[in-house]
Motif scaffolding. Sequence first.
Motif, PDB file in Angstrom:
ATOM      1  N   UNK A 171       6.578   7.496   4.271  1.00 31.49           N
ATOM      2  CA  UNK A 171       6.748   8.138   2.978  1.00 31.49           C
ATOM      3  C   UNK A 171       7.700   9.303   3.209  1.00 31.49           C
ATOM      4  N   UNK A 172       8.739   9.372   2.411  1.00 35.49           N
ATOM      5  CA  UNK A 172       9.776  10.392   2.605  1.00 35.49           C
ATOM      6  C   UNK A 172       9.790  11.306   1.384  1.00 35.49           C
ATOM      7  N   UNK A 173       9.452  12.575   1.605  1.00 34.50           N
ATOM      8  CA  UNK A 173       9.462  13.573   0.539  1.00 34.50           C
ATOM      9  C   UNK A 173      10.829  14.249   0.526  1.00 34.50           C
ATOM     10  N   UNK A 174      11.539  14.107  -0.578  1.00 38.18           N
ATOM     11  CA  UNK A 174      12.851  14.744  -0.706  1.00 38.18           C
ATOM     12  C   UNK A 174      12.640  16.180  -1.179  1.00 38.18           C
ATOM     13  N   UNK A 175      13.102  17.146  -0.390  1.00 36.74           N
ATOM     14  CA  UNK A 175      12.921  18.551  -0.744  1.00 36.74           C
ATOM     15  C   UNK A 175      14.216  19.128  -1.306  1.00 36.74           C
ATOM     16  N   UNK A 176      14.068  20.214  -2.073  1.00 39.69           N
ATOM     17  CA  UNK A 176      15.251  20.765  -2.752  1.00 39.69           C
ATOM     18  C   UNK A 176      16.173  21.557  -1.828  1.00 39.69           C
ATOM     19  N   UNK A 181       3.419  -9.002  -6.366  1.00 43.63           N
ATOM     20  CA  UNK A 181       2.122  -9.185  -7.024  1.00 43.63           C
ATOM     21  C   UNK A 181       1.093  -8.199  -6.451  1.00 43.63           C
ATOM     22  N   UNK A 182       1.159  -8.013  -5.124  1.00 39.19           N
ATOM     23  CA  UNK A 182       0.224  -7.072  -4.484  1.00 39.19           C
ATOM     24  C   UNK A 182       0.429  -5.661  -5.037  1.00 39.19           C
ATOM     25  N   UNK A 183       1.681  -5.271  -5.196  1.00 40.18           N
ATOM     26  CA  UNK A 183       1.974  -3.929  -5.734  1.00 40.18           C
ATOM     27  C   UNK A 183       1.439  -3.823  -7.158  1.00 40.18           C
ATOM     28  N   UNK A 184       1.655  -4.858  -7.948  1.00 39.88           N
ATOM     29  CA  UNK A 184       1.234  -4.772  -9.355  1.00 39.88           C
ATOM     30  C   UNK A 184      -0.285  -4.705  -9.499  1.00 39.88           C
ATOM     31  N   UNK A 207       0.841  -1.203   0.000  1.00 35.17           N
ATOM     32  CA  UNK A 207       0.000   0.000   0.000  1.00 35.17           C
ATOM     33  C   UNK A 207       0.877   1.256   0.000  1.00 35.17           C
ATOM     34  N   UNK A 208       1.963   1.212   0.782  1.00 38.47           N
ATOM     35  CA  UNK A 208       2.864   2.371   0.791  1.00 38.47           C
ATOM     36  C   UNK A 208       3.581   2.530  -0.540  1.00 38.47           C
ATOM     37  N   UNK A 209       3.863   1.407  -1.178  1.00 32.92           N
ATOM     38  CA  UNK A 209       4.544   1.502  -2.462  1.00 32.92           C
ATOM     39  C   UNK A 209       3.626   2.091  -3.533  1.00 32.92           C
TER      40      UNK A 209
END
Length: 273
Positions: A60-65, A209-212, A6-8
Amino acid sequence: MQELPELDIYRSMLAERFAGAELTALHIKQNKLTNLSSDQIIEEINGKTVWFVERRAQHLVFHLDNGKRLVIQISNQSYLYSHTPSEQYDISKAAITLQFGDRMLSVFGLRADDLQLMTVKAVEVYMKAFGSDPLDKRLTLNRFIEKFSKKRSSLKTALMDQTIIAGIGTVYSDEIAFAAGIRPDTKLTELNSTRWEQLYTAMGNVLREAISHGGAGLNPLFANDILTGGYSERFKVFDREGLTCTCCGETIVKITVGNRKAFACPKCQSIDE
Ligand SMILES: [Zn+2]
């Protein structure tokens, strides 16, 4: 449920929608959500661009500039929704809302300290508390077995131990045990090398398979999101007590492992050959 698949799904859909987007506002509606004061975190991220979104354990990791990372821990009751003001989606219960111009991303169900703004170095230190990613290529069969070598618990309990491998919870531990043909209450000490290999292969196969198929999340990420949740109808055992096993026709049973419920097929899952 919010486990690795789910996170992916969130990661890939958020990256698609928000990579390169500028954060124009952050609304924090609950106290104690962050490691910094709300004002400080808002000041530090305003006007910053999201480079990409990464999944690390249950985060979830948001990469900021500006080199900082906005880290959001997603637990079982958390979910995200992305919308525009014209949609008039009710966000009164959202814990936070990130704004990217006229696009918004609301996160619901966060708890204390689930939102953190960190340096790259701090993220690495923080993540040491969590185990390996089950889909990390460096997690070979030998390393997988080695990680569990000192554990004497049952299979389900071990798979859900976030300090060994991170991202598998009550749902996928049952599905992985079924795919491996092993009962979830089997003690790790009873597994021979063939069983370990079956388990390792099953883990990768089930998660991929779950991700797909969109994972098993209950809440769509945005209007017309037809991907999220597609895997839930493909469950072989989870929450299928009393239903027929699609592989052998036997009835799926609910058992107790530790203090948790688990679902299994009495015929497909055994320990002795
Ligand atoms: Zn069966």
